[in-house]
Write an enzyme that holds these catalytic residues in place. Structure first.
Site, PDB file in Angstrom:
ATOM      1  CG  ASP A  24      -5.638   9.940  -7.569  1.00 20.58           C
ATOM      2  OD1 ASP A  24      -5.609  10.102  -7.415  1.00 20.58           O
ATOM      3  OD2 ASP A  24      -5.627  10.020  -8.856  1.00 20.58           O
ATOM      4  CG  ASP A  54       4.385  -5.578  -8.040  1.00 18.10           C
ATOM      5  OD1 ASP A  54       5.285  -5.539  -7.809  1.00 18.10           O
ATOM      6  OD2 ASP A  54       3.917  -5.964  -9.286  1.00 18.10           O
ATOM      7  CE  LYS A  87      -7.558   7.219 -10.472  1.00 12.36           C
ATOM      8  NZ  LYS A  87      -7.199   9.073 -10.505  1.00 12.36           N
ATOM      9  CE1 TYR A 105      -0.335  -7.017 -11.057  1.00  8.28           C
ATOM     10  CE2 TYR A 105       0.975  -8.650 -10.737  1.00  8.28           C
ATOM     11  CZ  TYR A 105       1.210  -7.528 -11.238  1.00  8.28           C
ATOM     12  OH  TYR A 105       2.129  -6.549 -10.779  1.00  8.28           O
TER      13      TYR A 105
END
Ligand code: NAD
Length: 487
Positions: free
Chosen positions: A207, A231, A174, A127
């Site tokens: 994930d 988000d 991740k 972002y």
């Protein structure tokens, strides 16, 4: 109690209706606030302010510690900047807090008993909005993660869990792929967790973590995540809890905070007295807790729960009820819903658990951040990115080898992160965007900025178009850059 002045934006679409309804409930419920209305959003964008806000409104917002905001419509078109992102970043609202609760057995939910709070980092990550076209074929977006950013959000999540009597904080990243960026977030989480021995802590690779969260949300409590994942995760949790129409959010910084529903301005429903004001009303409840008006917050939240329990519902819940074959509800409009909540002030729910914010200690200040600015940064090489559409990886490697000069050796070339030289697989698809890594030869002196400039000059003399470079550093002696895939 002295009334606190609160800038209030009525917003666009359903915004004005749900704001009017929410303010009615808040004020009738004993909130000691004095709204000051400000104009932001569509009209302001159309008047030529590309961020959707004027300088005068900015001044009002920055002069107050909280801001209560209805959803706005962002006009389509590339010239307009997201007002939300601008407000979050300018005011350093680093924590986005989004509770997702199911209200079964009253409101049908696929996940009875769900009660998860997603705490999303709000300022960093992809972002940052730093994007570049690098070659005709390749564009990039920079993912920036900072240690202070990680420390503030992770500590906030643990403090929040403690303040609200929660049991566990789960971090999701991740970092098996993004070892430096997501790796830093995870590492800071592991550093801070032992300071809260009363709270359970765990980390999931995002994930599988998000899959488990969608499947068995009852196993989660407080979830802390970097911006982009947050988000996605928080919309998902709001949706599976029951309805996005319910979901509130708080954007918290050290000196300012903004409260808003997570849904948008739903223009299709505007002006029809149909929309559910609950998400915005509950955001207002979060605002009251934040400014220390826990008693009013408790009274209003319990009246809202009782209204839900009495099955006085807006169209969105009625639609759900019909789909689930439920009967016995009263369908009301936005205004009538607010009146129904007001008429229940002082009552508590009987089937749903009642709320008591008077126990929650909120408004804490995060402690000092770890000082890392003095870390020793030693230049260890350079990644030079080239635009080259004709040569293969092997041909480019052979062309670059003699240009490395005595100061450098060509360590590798990657294409989209995959090593293609030396070695490499002939079937690997390559674009026109090459990352070429140069480091000192074995036994050679550490590279210098001057040597890098000379290397760039040699590339230019040989008609090689460099498009950017990234210095490689050893930070306190440790490698501060990733290896190429296959290196
Ligand atoms: P949306 O959230 O406005 O609406 C999607 C659907 O959700 C609606 O059609 C409606 O069925 C339902 N819904 C949403 N809020 C509801 C409520 N309070 N009561 C009942 N049903 C409700 O999303 P969208 O249609 O993608 O976006 C519309 C506009 O809102 C866009 O201009 C977008 O940029 C803006 N937006 C603003 C914010 C914000 O200001 N924070 C956030 C998201 C979207």
């Amino acid at each position: 109690m002295r009334k606190e002045t609160v800038p209030v934006a009525r917003g666009d679409g359903i915004g004005p209706e749900i704001m009017e309804a929410s303010l009615h409930v808040l004020l009738e419920g004993g909130a000691a606030i004095e709204p000051v209305f400000v104009e932001i959003g569509e009209k302001v964008y159309r008047a030529g302010y590309t961020a959707g806000i004027t300088a005068e409104t900015w001044e009002i917002i920055t002069n107050h510690r909280v801001f209560y905001k209805a959803p706005i419509t962002t006009p389509q078109g590339s010239g307009y900047k997201s007002l939300n992102v601008t407000i979050r970043k300018t005011l350093s609202l680093y924590a986005n807090v989004r509770p997702a609760i199911s209200y079964d057995p009253v409101v049908p939910s696929k996940h009875p008993g769900m009660d998860v709070v997603v705490i999303r980092e709000n300022e960093e990550d992809l972002y940052a909005g730093i994007e570049h076209q690098q070659t005709p074929e390749v564009v990039q977006c920079l993912k920036l993660i900072s240690r202070p950013g990680c420390e503030r959000i992770v500590r906030y999540a643990f403090e929040y869990a403690r303040a609200y009597g929660r049991k566990k904080v789960t971090c999701m990243t991740k970092d098996n792929i993004m070892k430096l960026t997501d790796g830093l977030f995870h590492r800071v989480f592991d550093e801070i967790a032992p300071e809260y021995p009363d709270l359970e802590s765990e980390h999931w690779i995002i994930d599988i973590g998000i899959a488990k969260l969608a499947d068995t949300p009852g196993n989660f409590d407080v979830v802390v995540v970097p911006n982009l994942y947050g988000d996605l995760v928080s919309d998902m949790t709001a949706q599976i809890a029951g309805s996005v129409g319910f979901a509130p959010s708080a954007n918290i910084g050290d000196n300012h905070a903004m409260f808003e529903a997570i849904h948008g301005s739903a223009p299709r429903y505007a002006g029809q007295n149909l929309a559910n004001p609950s998400g915005l009303l509950l955001s207002g409840v979060m605002l009251l807790v934040h400014i220390g008006q826990a008693e009013a917050a408790t009274r209003i939240h319990n009246a809202w729960l009782k209204t839900l329990e009495d099955r006085v519902w807006t169209y969105d819940l009625v639609r759900k009820a019909k789909a689930a074959g439920l009967a016995g509800y009263t369908e009301v409009g936005t205004r009538e819903f607010a009146k129904a909540v007001v008429s229940r002030l002082g009552q508590k729910p009987e089937r749903l658990p009642a709320i008591d914010y008077r126990q929650a200690g909120f408004g804490f200040k995060p402690p000092q951040l770890t000082a890392v600015r003095n870390a020793a940064m030693q230049l260890d090489g350079v990644d030079i990115f080239l635009h080259e559409g004709q040569l293969s990886g092997a041909e480019l490697g052979r062309k670059l080898e003699p240009l490395a000069g005595p100061e450098f050796r060509l360590v590798m070339i990657t294409n989209r992160g995959q090593k293609v030289y030396p070695g490499g697989f002939s079937g690997t698809f390559c674009t026109d965007h090459w990352r070429c890594r140069f480091q000192a030869p074995d036994g050679g002196a550490p590279p210098t900025p001057a040597a890098i400039r000379q290397l760039l000059a040699r590339l230019e003399q040989n008609n090689l178009q460099w498009i950017k470079l990234e210095n490689l550093y050893l930070v306190n002696g440790k490698r501060g850059y990733s290896l190429g895939q296959g290196q």
